[in-house]
Design a protein around this motif. Sequence first.
Motif: not given
Lengths: 429, 423
Positions: B147-155, B246-251, B410-414, B417-420
């Motif tokens: 639900n919280d995309k900032r914490s989600y990306a960190i986890s 890279l993960e695409e989400m509805d954001v 070490d790692t880059v996590y992005k 938004p969908q399609g971008k």
Amino acid sequence: MQKSVIKSSLLNKKFSLIKHSSGLNIFLYPMPGFSSNYAIFGTKYGSVDNAYLDDNGQKVDLPEGIAHFLEHKLFESEDGDAFSKYAKTGAYSNAYTSFDRTCYLFSCSNRFYDNLKILLDFVRSPYFTEATVNKEQGIIGQEIKMYDDMPNWRVMFNMLEGMFYTHPVRIDIAGTVQSIAKITDKTLYDCYNRFYNLSNMFLVLAGDFDEGQVLDFINKNLAVDDTQNKKANAVIENEPDNVKQNLVSCNLDVAKPLFCIGFKESGRAKTPTIKQIAGMEILLKMLAGSASPLYKSLLEKDLINEEFSFEYFTGRGFALPIFDGESDNPKEVLNLILAEADRLKSGGFDNKLFEASRREIYGRGIRRFDSAEGVCSMLTDSAVLEYNLFDYFDALASITKQDILNQLSVFTAEKAVLSVVNPIEKGGN
Amino acid sequence: MKLVPIAKGVNGLFIQNNRFSTTHISVNLYLPLKRETVAVNALLPFVLSSCSAEYPDFSALNLRLNELYGADVGGIADKIGDTQVLRFFSYFIDDEYIPNGDKVADEAVELLISMLFKPSVKNGSFLKADVEREKRLTLEKIAGIVNDKRSYAISRIIAEMYKDEPFGELKTGSAKDVAAITGESLFNAFERVLSSAEVRIQVIGKKLPDRLFDRIAEGLKGYERITPAIAPSVPKKPAAEVNRILEEMDVSQGKLVMGFCTDCVGSERETAFLTVFADLFGGGPYSKLFANVREKLSLCYYCAARPNRNKGYILVDCGVESENAEKAENEILNQLNELKKGNFTDEELNFAISSIKDSLACLNDSEASLDGWYAMRPFGEPISPEEFISLIEKVTKEDIIKAAGLYRLDTVYKIMPQGKKGE
């Protein structure tokens, strides 16, 4: 300058309230032996102050989000920004804008007077130019987008939009990308001159300091000019008592539906009394607190989880009880809240739970006096809503069963707004 | 601060502080973090703090706590690098602040002890209703991270960076492992934890409650007490190349998180200079990331660097428009390079040092913060905030340059938004 010492015999605590000749209200709460000092310099100006009456009595509307924008920009003065001044002292500094106030704060363990000087100076030294306004539009635009993606933020504002027709508490504090595009250096100066008069402001200090010394320092360092008693004249118009919509929903990328339920007390833009606040806090705890039958039932029916919470959402010109959380069946949560309120109204009032709820809220309040931040936050609330902090504790002790029963009348289906953020259906668009 | 040995693998720490109107007690149980036990161990504090033999019903327990003027007992699970900690708390207002001469302290202490040693169990098993309730709450907490995309990306980035180690597990354990817990398996974990955890009891307040340390030692006497060696963490092995996800989400706003690793894990001296480094890089408003990525380029509202001293990594995260993601990433790397090259002033270094010193000094004004400070230092005699300040004061420009050089991307996590794709 007029100083009074406000005492509580119940709590055995006291603070000083100084009505400064400039119109500024100063609250001093010395905490001997503590390492940290905390300060808030604020104004009774927030997102609800979205219109004012000019000198001819004409209503002037302001761009949504301007109070928050002004807060960001006030950090910059002609001789550099406040952050870099605080960097030299090592203090933690920040600012926030809420519905009914804008506050500038610092906390520090040393160089208290240097930090106080920075605070008193930069809040009194507006400096806005076209270039600095443009730069901020990009940063705040990103802040707005961050909130757009926060489901717990959306679910609450959707509820407020569903509840109110015109009351500005329904407006997002940061505004929208479109509304902040209308802000110019001139509109910022206009708002500053209107809402940052010292008679509309307050200064709250808690920590290990000597009162006399602090007052001398403030007298020497506070910039006072002759516009101080100009009235802000903000207007919040009354609106219908009924809610605009009973149900509001939208879709976001969430795991399960989020809900926010509000109950409309009145369409009148009225600030709640301290007794009303204390009473509703006890009532909410009895209704849905962790020891209540409703909480047990919601939890055991898998209707809520640890995200469930409630508050009496109050400020200058508004007050409403709110419940929020996550649930697969938000409508059933609302039904059970209404049923529990009916049960309390019709003979289900539990004296033991009433007394326990009162004590819990009292204990939580006492604990907040253990930190300078907690003290400043309580005194700030009292400054904005214009009550005596200690009256809150006396009110807690004086609330009766009948007070609670009276306040229960707001919990009806007609007064309720249910806002839901549903998950996006996978496989769709 | 001196630890008081109480029994085998059990130490007490009393920090006297006369300023507060409350007493804060924590009982901390430390265990090696293992994939197979992380979930079942982590559920224990939640089940134990929701009910007990004396109060089998959570509503009755909560009612009693409310009657004690909002005294609280509770439990949480956390990770300290490769160590798991189960923390149990009790805090309460001191009797002198209770109206009408009522007393709460003794009973609040009693509730903590019975929470630990007198759980609501039957025939070698926790009760199904309690276990299933807490399992559901944990599972929904795990599902709700998104639900919280900032914490989600960190986890997500932590799970990716440490996918080959127990540290990659969530502090709750995985949903699959939580779902598999039964009343029996939880009871076995309870006995194993009380037999084998290293224990630290911490008290912050005016006085040490009578016989508190002894009584907890007595409670543990019924268990075998084999203390397992908890040890400082192992650093991550260098990866052959940067892992990009890279993960695409509805954001509407993208998130960029960059994970950098070092081999420095947990010594206080290293922690001191890595703390100053992280603050100068992306801490306060004087930091390189705030000054450049936010203020100069207006790319973000937040762009911050957060260090983890136990595993020696640092995460830089920001919320950014997809079309600016690459620009932000390049600028973050550029600022790290600037620090490596020593392109920062003594004044900037002093800003970081005085800001950290100031906030450390403020720790003494919060019982919960002091408790957390010590609880997160389980290996031997913990250093005090004041002692740590003296290490912070010694950090030099050369230390920062050295620290900057220790970090490898070490790692880059992005999340975009969908399609971008943000490329």
